[in-house]
Design an enzyme around this catalytic site. Structure first.
Site, PDB file in Angstrom:
ATOM      1  N   ASN A   9       0.866  -1.188   0.000  1.00  0.00           N
ATOM      2  CA  ASN A   9       0.000   0.000   0.000  1.00  0.00           C
ATOM      3  C   ASN A   9       0.901   1.236   0.000  1.00  0.00           C
ATOM      4  O   ASN A   9       1.497   1.562   1.012  1.00  0.00           O
ATOM      5  CB  ASN A   9      -0.890  -0.024   1.247  1.00  0.00           C
ATOM      6  N   TRP A  10       0.979   1.885  -1.135  1.00  0.00           N
ATOM      7  CA  TRP A  10       1.888   3.039  -1.252  1.00  0.00           C
ATOM      8  C   TRP A  10       1.356   4.298  -0.599  1.00  0.00           C
ATOM      9  O   TRP A  10       2.073   5.283  -0.500  1.00  0.00           O
ATOM     10  CB  TRP A  10       2.172   3.322  -2.738  1.00  0.00           C
ATOM     11  N   LYS A  11       0.098   4.308  -0.244  1.00  0.00           N
ATOM     12  CA  LYS A  11      -0.532   5.533   0.296  1.00  0.00           C
ATOM     13  C   LYS A  11      -0.304   6.688  -0.680  1.00  0.00           C
ATOM     14  O   LYS A  11      -0.274   6.466  -1.885  1.00  0.00           O
ATOM     15  CB  LYS A  11       0.010   5.841   1.692  1.00  0.00           C
ATOM     16  N   HIS A  94      -9.217   1.191   5.266  1.00  0.00           N
ATOM     17  CA  HIS A  94      -7.900   1.407   5.863  1.00  0.00           C
ATOM     18  C   HIS A  94      -8.056   2.365   7.056  1.00  0.00           C
ATOM     19  O   HIS A  94      -8.861   3.295   7.011  1.00  0.00           O
ATOM     20  CB  HIS A  94      -6.931   1.986   4.817  1.00  0.00           C
ATOM     21  N   GLU A  96      -6.444   4.816   8.006  1.00  0.00           N
ATOM     22  CA  GLU A  96      -6.291   6.246   7.685  1.00  0.00           C
ATOM     23  C   GLU A  96      -7.580   6.798   7.071  1.00  0.00           C
ATOM     24  O   GLU A  96      -7.940   7.951   7.290  1.00  0.00           O
ATOM     25  CB  GLU A  96      -5.085   6.439   6.744  1.00  0.00           C
ATOM     26  N   GLU A 166      -4.984  -4.769  10.963  1.00  0.00           N
ATOM     27  CA  GLU A 166      -3.941  -3.755  11.123  1.00  0.00           C
ATOM     28  C   GLU A 166      -4.165  -2.994  12.427  1.00  0.00           C
ATOM     29  O   GLU A 166      -4.970  -2.046  12.457  1.00  0.00           O
ATOM     30  CB  GLU A 166      -3.967  -2.779   9.954  1.00  0.00           C
ATOM     31  N   GLY A 172       2.874   2.441  10.556  1.00  0.00           N
ATOM     32  CA  GLY A 172       3.793   3.555  10.312  1.00  0.00           C
ATOM     33  C   GLY A 172       4.525   4.030  11.550  1.00  0.00           C
ATOM     34  O   GLY A 172       5.140   5.089  11.549  1.00  0.00           O
ATOM     35  N   SER A 212       3.858  -1.997  10.308  1.00  0.00           N
ATOM     36  CA  SER A 212       5.314  -2.002  10.429  1.00  0.00           C
ATOM     37  C   SER A 212       5.954  -3.359  10.127  1.00  0.00           C
ATOM     38  O   SER A 212       6.916  -3.754  10.796  1.00  0.00           O
ATOM     39  CB  SER A 212       5.744  -1.493  11.808  1.00  0.00           C
ATOM     40  N   GLY A 233       2.970  -1.091   4.199  1.00  0.00           N
ATOM     41  CA  GLY A 233       3.019   0.327   3.845  1.00  0.00           C
ATOM     42  C   GLY A 233       4.448   0.739   3.514  1.00  0.00           C
ATOM     43  O   GLY A 233       4.942   0.510   2.405  1.00  0.00           O
ATOM     44  N   GLY A 234       5.124   1.343   4.472  1.00  0.00           N
ATOM     45  CA  GLY A 234       6.456   1.928   4.256  1.00  0.00           C
ATOM     46  C   GLY A 234       7.435   1.012   3.541  1.00  0.00           C
ATOM     47  O   GLY A 234       8.139   1.436   2.609  1.00  0.00           O
TER      48      GLY A 234
HETATM   49  C1  PEP Z   1      -0.444   0.218   5.929  1.00  0.00           C
HETATM   50  O1  PEP Z   1      -0.394   1.295   5.381  1.00  0.00           O
HETATM   51  O2  PEP Z   1      -1.425  -0.512   5.735  1.00  0.00           O
HETATM   52  C2  PEP Z   1       0.668  -0.196   6.784  1.00  0.00           C
HETATM   53  C3  PEP Z   1       0.598  -1.343   7.400  1.00  0.00           C
HETATM   54  O3  PEP Z   1       1.735   0.676   6.887  1.00  0.00           O
HETATM   55  P1  PEP Z   1       3.178   0.351   7.532  1.00  0.00           P
HETATM   56  O4  PEP Z   1       3.627  -0.969   6.975  1.00  0.00           O
HETATM   57  O5  PEP Z   1       4.052   1.486   7.103  1.00  0.00           O
HETATM   58  O6  PEP Z   1       2.996   0.289   9.013  1.00  0.00           O
END
Ligand code: PEP
Length: 249
Positions: A9-11, A94, A96, A166, A172, A212, A233-234
């Site tokens: 997930n690039w956001k 999600h 966010e 999540e 993040g 993470s 994500g990251g």
């Molecule tokens: C996400 O955006 O769904 C996520 C899990 O981000 P990260 O891996 O950066 O915590």
């Protein structure tokens, strides 16, 4: 056997040139046959990523969609539009979107319906805030998210549903749920699906962990019985770390 899935997930990261650089590098990689790879770039790069990866066994997902099929919703994107540019899968709920854009369980239930009507696969995200966990309210909260957002769907619809657990406090932040915490919640989610539908459906649905996940913790998390992969994500922004995670099963 449940599908193993790693979805990036690039956001709101990577413009067209950065996306192209990533794709050039990604296409040099060898993909494991037992893992489904998905990439969710921003809307503007969906079609480019789809065309670029068409021959490469990487599915393209959107990060969000509107619950209506069309109409006066300035700035929004419909399921039909997503499909027309190659996104067969959409992330719904999600944290966010829930926290920053006020998407509640009722609106997410509508998005689920619209995505299913349009024959899309859904990655349905659920997870508790730190306060919920501190108050030991996390199982109840996750159950409510499932009941109000998802459990109205038919038995057949589960063919098109992937769950992503999540914990919000791990997204993040660099803080990860321990493998035991992830397993405990994934097992609970599967049990809840079995109670509301059937054991057969619950055993078939892929439940991803997100929060993470990095190359150095992926193997231990993915090694848990009820963890079928990750929503990343990251660490999905660099080919090297993304591929290390993909190869962690
Ligand atoms: C996400 O955006 O769904 C996520 C899990 O981000 P990260 O891996 O950066 O915590």
């Amino acid at each position: 056997m449940r599908k193993k899935i790693v979805a990036g997930n690039w956001k709101m990261n990577n413009d067209l040139a950065e996306t192209e650089m990533f794709l050039v590098e990604l296409k040099k990689q060898v993909f494991p046959e037992n893992v489904v790879l998905m990439l969710a770039p921003p809307f503007t790069n969906l079609n480019h990523a789809f065309k670029s990866l068409r021959e490469h066994n990487v599915e393209i997902a959107a990060q969000n969609m509107h619950q209506s099929n069309d109409g006066a919703f300035t700035g929004e994107i419909s399921a039909k539009m997503l499909k027309s540019v190659g996104a067969k899968t959409v992330i719904v709920g999600h944290s966010e979107r829930r926290a920053i854009f006020n998407e509640d369980n009722a609106v997410l239930a509508e998005k689920v319906n619209t995505a299913l009507e349009n024959e899309m696969t859904i990655i349905f995200c659920i997870g508790e805030e730190l306060e919920d966990r501190k108050k030991e309210n996390h199982f109840k909260l996750v159950k409510t998210q499932l009941e109000e957002g998802l459990f109205h769907v038919s038995n057949d619809s589960w063919e098109s549903i992937i769950i992503a657990y999540e914990p919000v406090w791990a997204i993040g932040t660099g803080e990860t749920a321990s493998p035991e915490q992830a397993q405990e919640m994934h097992k609970f989610i599967r049990k809840t699906i079995a109670e509301n539908y059937s054991k057969a459906i619950a055993e078939k649905v892929s439940i991803l962990y997100g929060g993470s996940v990095k190359p150095d913790n992926a193997a231990e998390i993915f090694g848990q019985d009820d963890v079928d992969g990750g929503l990343i994500g990251g660490a999905s922004l660099q080919v090297d770390s993304f591929m290390k995670i993909v190869n962690s099963f």
